[in-house]
Write an enzyme that holds these catalytic residues in place. Sequence first.
Site, PDB file in Angstrom:
ATOM      1  N   TYR A 268      -6.071  31.803 -60.073  1.00 54.79           N
ATOM      2  CA  TYR A 268      -5.188  31.532 -60.907  1.00 54.79           C
ATOM      3  C   TYR A 268      -3.637  31.436 -60.613  1.00 54.79           C
ATOM      4  O   TYR A 268      -3.352  32.341 -59.763  1.00 54.79           O
ATOM      5  CB  TYR A 268      -5.584  32.219 -62.413  1.00 54.79           C
ATOM      6  CG  TYR A 268      -4.766  31.797 -63.401  1.00 54.79           C
ATOM      7  CD1 TYR A 268      -5.271  30.724 -64.364  1.00 54.79           C
ATOM      8  CD2 TYR A 268      -3.563  32.539 -63.960  1.00 54.79           C
ATOM      9  CE1 TYR A 268      -4.679  30.314 -65.510  1.00 54.79           C
ATOM     10  CE2 TYR A 268      -2.716  32.105 -65.071  1.00 54.79           C
ATOM     11  CZ  TYR A 268      -3.483  30.989 -66.028  1.00 54.79           C
ATOM     12  OH  TYR A 268      -2.773  30.478 -66.855  1.00 54.79           O
ATOM     13  N   PHE A 325       1.986  24.674 -66.590  1.00 53.86           N
ATOM     14  CA  PHE A 325       1.538  24.663 -65.424  1.00 53.86           C
ATOM     15  C   PHE A 325       0.436  25.726 -64.973  1.00 53.86           C
ATOM     16  O   PHE A 325       0.637  26.798 -65.458  1.00 53.86           O
ATOM     17  CB  PHE A 325       2.845  25.071 -64.573  1.00 53.86           C
ATOM     18  CG  PHE A 325       2.610  24.949 -63.254  1.00 53.86           C
ATOM     19  CD1 PHE A 325       2.978  24.008 -62.310  1.00 53.86           C
ATOM     20  CD2 PHE A 325       2.034  26.109 -62.665  1.00 53.86           C
ATOM     21  CE1 PHE A 325       2.478  24.093 -60.954  1.00 53.86           C
ATOM     22  CE2 PHE A 325       1.648  26.386 -61.227  1.00 53.86           C
ATOM     23  CZ  PHE A 325       1.904  25.227 -60.522  1.00 53.86           C
ATOM     24  N   GLU A 326      -0.603  24.921 -64.264  1.00 53.38           N
ATOM     25  CA  GLU A 326      -1.461  26.020 -63.773  1.00 53.38           C
ATOM     26  C   GLU A 326      -2.171  25.294 -62.750  1.00 53.38           C
ATOM     27  O   GLU A 326      -2.428  24.171 -62.630  1.00 53.38           O
ATOM     28  CB  GLU A 326      -2.593  26.410 -64.828  1.00 53.38           C
ATOM     29  CG  GLU A 326      -2.432  27.042 -66.209  1.00 53.38           C
ATOM     30  CD  GLU A 326      -3.955  27.117 -67.074  1.00 53.38           C
ATOM     31  OE1 GLU A 326      -4.265  26.101 -66.966  1.00 53.38           O
ATOM     32  OE2 GLU A 326      -3.677  28.207 -67.749  1.00 53.38           O
ATOM     33  N   VAL A 327      -2.346  25.867 -61.668  1.00 54.03           N
ATOM     34  CA  VAL A 327      -3.243  25.502 -60.722  1.00 54.03           C
ATOM     35  C   VAL A 327      -4.543  26.680 -60.689  1.00 54.03           C
ATOM     36  O   VAL A 327      -4.086  27.840 -60.384  1.00 54.03           O
ATOM     37  CB  VAL A 327      -2.774  25.471 -59.258  1.00 54.03           C
ATOM     38  CG1 VAL A 327      -3.887  25.011 -58.225  1.00 54.03           C
ATOM     39  CG2 VAL A 327      -1.648  24.433 -59.320  1.00 54.03           C
ATOM     40  N   HIS A 362      -5.468  32.393 -71.552  1.00 55.87           N
ATOM     41  CA  HIS A 362      -6.008  32.410 -69.949  1.00 55.87           C
ATOM     42  C   HIS A 362      -5.248  33.345 -69.371  1.00 55.87           C
ATOM     43  O   HIS A 362      -5.656  34.222 -68.571  1.00 55.87           O
ATOM     44  CB  HIS A 362      -5.081  31.047 -69.361  1.00 55.87           C
ATOM     45  CG  HIS A 362      -5.819  29.901 -69.993  1.00 55.87           C
ATOM     46  ND1 HIS A 362      -5.436  28.674 -69.324  1.00 55.87           N
ATOM     47  CD2 HIS A 362      -6.840  29.524 -70.622  1.00 55.87           C
ATOM     48  CE1 HIS A 362      -6.205  27.538 -69.783  1.00 55.87           C
ATOM     49  NE2 HIS A 362      -7.199  28.385 -70.650  1.00 55.87           N
TER      50      HIS A 362
END
Length: 439
Positions: A268, A325-327, A362
């Site tokens: 994450y 924003f997440e990768v 999350h």
Amino acid sequence: MAAGSARIVRYILLAFFFFAVVYFVSHSSYDGVPLTTDSLRAGKGSTTSSEKDTSSGSKGAASKDAGKSSSSSGTSFGSSPGTPSTSHQDLAEAPMALTPADAGWDNLLGTAPGPRMNATFVTLARNSDVWEIARSIRQVEDRFNRRYNYDWVFLNDKPFDATFKKVTSSLVSGKTHYGEIPKEHWSFPEWIDQDKAKKVREDMAQRKIIYGDSVSYRHMCRYESGFFFRHPIMNNYEWYWRVEPSVELFCDVHYDPFRFMAENKKKYSFVLSLYEYVETIPTLWDSTKKFMKNHPEHIAEGNSMGFLSDDGGDSYNHCHFWSNFEVGNLNWLRSQPYIDYFEALDKDGGFFYERWGDAPVHSIAASLLLKKEEIHFFNDIAYYHVPFTHCPTGEKVRTDLRCHCNPKDNFDWKGYSCTSRYFEINGLEKPEGYENQQD
Ligand SMILES: Nc1nc2c(ncn2[C@@H]2O[C@H](COP(=O)(O)OP(=O)(O)OP(=O)(O)O)[C@@H](O)[C@H]2O)c(=O)[nH]1
Ligand SMILES: *[C@@H]1O[C@H](CO)[C@@H](O)[C@H](O)[C@H]1NC(C)=O
Ligand SMILES: [Mg+2]
């Protein structure tokens, strides 16, 4: 004798030059046309929600075209393949250039060498978001994806219209997929008391809590918390990068963040963190504590509890990673610990009886279910989503990456950011220059 051989050498050089010119001229005019149509075709992905077509997608095309682009191909589009002299094998082995000192760093032309991850961009959007998401896509493509050609999945609770598909597929350099969200994933679960939920919305409207009276916003938060990663189209991927409408990327992204995550065992990542609006999550921590008690087996050793709590877990400090924003790793979200956490929260009803956001959900999950080394902060991905900016700390980084953000706007070290806390619990040294950005 000497003069004679010099003439021969001159002839050879001249002949060589002649052939090089012929090769270049024929090559560039040959490549120019089919390349353009090629990248257009790559943009025209499948357009049906049930589509599961992953064959011969951008991954194949990308690795086929991959190669170091010669400097002479500077005028062609981003997808110029240059000379395809490097073999498949070499490309897969090519190490990533993470800093200007590494070989290949400056090569921002043509298709990036190296392997592609099993990854996609993902955007949840309405048809009316088309021009706002177009802005975002254009920036992601210009700064990164034009060289990588990763796919892009669009999800919607209603069918996407022709305009949305046409505009987005023309902008994305990889394949595009358009998925409709199943009704069960975008509606009230049967155990939710509708009257109670309605009263909450009316009350929040009165108290002027942002999106407090919105039903669709709640479905959106619940969907991003518990379902996007198990949409049939998303099941085809291991990694995702979430992109929202109207976001900005201010710096070049020189390396593949998906590959960085994979090679460094990250699950994450984030660029901005802050304190959540307490009114939207009054009982989220109670539900979380109940989950921790019922599922001690899911709580990771060496987790990031220190990011969430200042008293060892008794209370929540409201810190969260900003999830627009997440990768991240989809298999982690699909794992039993995460699913058990989401289902426990969903049963408690706070997505509707309060207004739980997917960002705290999350973030709490990542902080408790993952080892702290599995969460990554991308200092070098500069990002804006109204109203916060992450502009990399350190002038050298910003000039190396050709950033166009104002360093004064960087939110990282200001009082309302939780990023200092992330650095502290991980024993990381803050980047040089952070002291000057604290207010
Ligand atoms: N299909 C669909 N997408 C939605 C809906 N509501 C929000 N979204 C998408 O969900 C994401 C988050 O919604 P936003 O409205 O950006 O919420 P936010 O980021 O908290 O607030 P903003 O400050 O308005 O950006 C965006 O990608 C939206 O396009 C909806 O009702 N249907
Ligand atoms: C990509 O990942 C998904 C989910 O783990 C998997 O089902 C699929 O087979 C993978 N595809 C490739 C090409 O590795
Ligand atoms: Mg948004």
